[in-house]
Design an enzyme around this catalytic site. Structure first.
Site, PDB file in Angstrom:
ATOM      1  CG  ASP A  64       0.815 -23.949  -0.083  1.00  0.00           C
ATOM      2  OD1 ASP A  64       1.665 -23.393   0.641  1.00  0.00           O
ATOM      3  OD2 ASP A  64      -0.387 -23.608  -0.089  1.00  0.00           O
ATOM      4  CG  ASN A  91      15.258 -18.539  -0.734  1.00  0.00           C
ATOM      5  OD1 ASN A  91      15.821 -17.491  -0.430  1.00  0.00           O
ATOM      6  ND2 ASN A  91      14.394 -18.611  -1.738  1.00  0.00           N
ATOM      7  CE1 TYR A 155      10.713 -10.700   5.679  1.00  0.00           C
ATOM      8  CE2 TYR A 155      11.826  -8.641   6.235  1.00  0.00           C
ATOM      9  CZ  TYR A 155      11.805  -9.858   5.566  1.00  0.00           C
ATOM     10  OH  TYR A 155      12.881 -10.233   4.802  1.00  0.00           O
ATOM     11  CB  ALA A 157       9.292 -10.266  15.012  1.00  0.00           C
ATOM     12  CE  LYS A 159      12.992 -13.761   6.213  1.00  0.00           C
ATOM     13  NZ  LYS A 159      13.249 -15.067   5.549  1.00  0.00           N
TER      14      LYS A 159
END
Length: 254
Positions: A64, A91, A155, A157, A159
């Site tokens: 995790d 990723n 989301y 932002a 990236k």
């Protein structure tokens, strides 16, 4: 649609996060097929075992990334097994629909912890080994790292932050011979929409709408993204750093 390796990465050691499905699984396969040893990291052990099936160069590593000790533990596992580390592929990430009217502090924190903080801490843990090998980092962004995504601004932002980390790390680490680049996939077949909590009917609608906007007329396949991750990590790409490569079927032209 299978990715054909264009590189000989025999003996390279690669950490791929989010390796249990989608782009991460395809990326682990691409590196292994090119001769690299791959530590496939993810939360779901069964999915990682499926990723590694019939590919002995892939070692599943359930973990995790949000746990404090995980970044160092992941890097140590790769180095202890193979002696060094050449490539880190960040990723793993999360997609979340969160319109402004429904935005919460917890929702923002959860997105940025996985999409920004986790890759940052993993890169920090990998840094001494990447310096020794003049290695490379490949971050996986999104077309929405540089395009608006109504209803999922945070989301997008997160990236955008990852893309800026890519450019800044590239400048910061250039003197060490470490290259840092990113791939920004367009809409790609994966479990991301379902994992974001959308019902099946909404997923189908989103896919139809996205396909209608893509000039090449279809969504991407994970193997198509993995092929470019492999090329960015190729040690012969000696003069390429700080780039965010959009692999999006022409969506960025619209």
């Amino acid at each position: 649609m299978a990715a054909t390796p264009h590189s000989d990465l025999t003996g390279q050691v690669v950490v791929v996060t989010g390796a249990g499905s989608g782009i991460g699984r395809a990326t682990a396969h691409a590196f292994a097929d090119a001769g690299a040893y791959v530590l496939g990291v993810g939360r779901r052990k069964d999915a990682l075992v499926e990723t590694a099936a019939d590919r002995p160069r892939i070692t599943p590593h359930p973990a995790d990334l949000l746990t404090a000790d995980t970044p160092q533990e992941v890097v140590d596992a790769a180095v202890e097994r193979w002696g060094h580390l050449d490539v880190l592929v960040n990723n793993a990430g999360a997609t979340r629909m969160m319109p402004l009217a429904e935005t919460t502090a917890a929702g923002i924190t959860a997105l940025f912890e996985l999409n920004v903080t986790a890759p940052s801490l993993l890169a920090r843990a990998a840094l001494p080994h990447l310096r020794r090998r003049r290695g490379t980092i490949v971050n996986v962004s999104s077309t929405y790292g540089h395009r608006p995504l109504p209803g999922a601004a945070h989301y997008a932002a997160s990236k955008a932050a990852l893309e800026q980390l890519t450019r800044t790390w590239a400048r910061e680490l250039a003197a060490d011979g470490i290259r840092v680049n990113a791939v920004a996939p367009g809409p790609t077949e994966s479990e991301a929409l379902a994992a974001a909590g959308l019902p099946a009917s909404a997923v189908d609608q989103v896919k139809r709408e996205e396909t209608g906007r893509i000039p090449l007329g279809r969504r991407g396949e994970p193997q198509e993204i993995a092929a470019w991750i492999l090329r960015l990590a190729d040690p012969t790409a000696t003069w390429l750093t700080g780039q965010v490569l959009a692999v999006d079927g022409g969506l960025g032209l619209v």
